[in-house]
Design an enzyme around this catalytic site. Sequence first.
Site, mmCIF file in Angstrom:
data_model
loop_
_atom_site.group_PDB
_atom_site.id
_atom_site.type_symbol
_atom_site.label_atom_id
_atom_site.label_comp_id
_atom_site.label_asym_id
_atom_site.label_seq_id
_atom_site.Cartn_x
_atom_site.Cartn_y
_atom_site.Cartn_z
ATOM 1 N N THR A 175 -9.334 -45.779 -68.403
ATOM 2 C CA THR A 175 -8.514 -44.804 -69.108
ATOM 3 C C THR A 175 -9.214 -43.457 -69.198
ATOM 4 O OG1 THR A 175 -7.536 -46.595 -70.418
ATOM 5 C CG2 THR A 175 -7.267 -44.350 -71.240
ATOM 6 N N ASP B 41 -24.900 -57.561 -74.667
ATOM 7 C CA ASP B 41 -23.635 -57.586 -73.928
ATOM 8 C C ASP B 41 -23.873 -58.111 -72.514
ATOM 9 O OD1 ASP B 41 -21.003 -57.310 -73.310
ATOM 10 O OD2 ASP B 41 -20.961 -55.129 -73.327
#
Length: 548
Positions: free
Chosen positions: A283, A406
């Site tokens: 995006t 992560d």
Amino acid sequence: MKLFVPNHIITLLILTYLNSVKAYLNLYLSLSEVQRLLGLAAELYYIRNGNINNYALNFVVPVPSKIDSLHFIWESLAGQPLPYSIKVETSNSPALPPPKLNISSSGSIPTSPQTFTVSLPCSGVVEAEVDITITINITVSHDNVTTLTFRRNKICLQFEKSTMYVSMDSMPQFSNSTNIFYIAVCCAVILIIILAFLVTLYYIKDKKSRRTIETAGGPTTTTTTFLAALPRNSVNASSYGSFRRMPSYSLIDERSKDLQDRIAELTVQRCRVRLSSIILEGTFGRVYHGSYTNEDGTEETVIVKTVTDHASQVQISLLLQEGMAMYSLNHKNILSILRVSIEDHTAPFLLYPYKNYTNLKLFLQKCKVSSEGVHHTLTTQEVVDMALQIIQGMQYLHKKHLLHKDLAARNCVVDDKLNVLVADNALSRDLFPSDYHCLGDNENRPVKWLAIESLLHKNFSPSSDVWSFGVLLWELTTLAQQPYTEIDPFEMAAYLKDGYRLAQPINCPDELFAVMAYCWAMSAEERPTFTQLHVCLQEFYAQLTRYV
């Protein structure tokens, strides 16, 4: 007593998170004030256009012993002055006498920017860390009173009296008001001379920096950075997709520089970077193939991470903070940042070395059977070898006292010879949005890769990285299937607490699935270390090669 500002706090000050609350005013610290307190070239907004930055309000700003005052800027945006009341409290009066304000304790916030000052005069009698609480009540209407609380931690040293604090007993007694007048005039003249000297120095320095920027072809306007801070000991706090220093280590090592110094060391001129084609696009984030021209004129192929023109300042700050997590790391299984290009009014470029790397998750997905046939068939031996490489990269990270938080296939890269490197997670939330979920706290997390204690209590440790490695190993054996597809993200914690885990993949050997299961032990102490995992998988790899 020596003041240390933790590196993870300085690094996290680049992050911004704004909670929208009507406040009808601006309240912030100027660029020079933030530079003076924290060493960062940015403005710190507590309230901007009516939006309250609660993360910044909750941050306890350390104040060195040499700094004797705090300066805030505010202005009313309501079209009229806003009534306020202000109170300052300290935890240690002998070390720090009651602070003084250059404004009244109650009054009205003006409609134009105004600077107010809180003086912090240490007595010099007691050595201590003094907690300072500044409480401001702002009345918007008869039923709307906004309370703002600012916390500071002031270092006071013994026998180091502040230049702003003078004992009444030591003040000279003047015979008449004429002497007082002449003394005041002399002080004013000296102050004007000092200010003129400082302004001249600033002008010369600014002129030189502008000339340098113009030579590099970039604009000269100073940008404003929104800053948000986290509480102390934030190793167990928010921002799941970021690296953090483990809490048991001090800052006395080669990685103790703040983010600003790191970026300055790696910054190159934009004209030396050339973009060629887009690899990934989200995006607001983009990953390019590109090239970088070294100082000796040689050209190097690179990967460039950047954001689009409509990206917010928060997204830009997040890109820099997460991208710089791999700064100065040097290991064959770690993808470390190479260069940074930052110029005003343009998106920053993060440059990484490129050797035919492909995102590991995308590579695994291409290995699946399709109508066009099989892109690549991974053998169990190759899967274990790739897992061993990831383990070696994680061992290096933990040796450097860093947690990944992560670890997943999306945050690794692989080349055409199946060499795997662990990478940072910059732009991962945007490029792989289905892997992150918000659980109602305005924070996108890799929920289905998180250890149970990280999900419930935001606790992170080497053992929580081991849990994530177990999910990554499951991704390798399933060619990057989505874990827990049938489980709602809001139900993951209860699902794991009930003892449920990922099922054994088809064609996955029992020995390999047993390793995954060990990684997902409920208690962090019962999980293996990466060293133990390396020994176990190395033995399994040796068994596989005997049959080849």
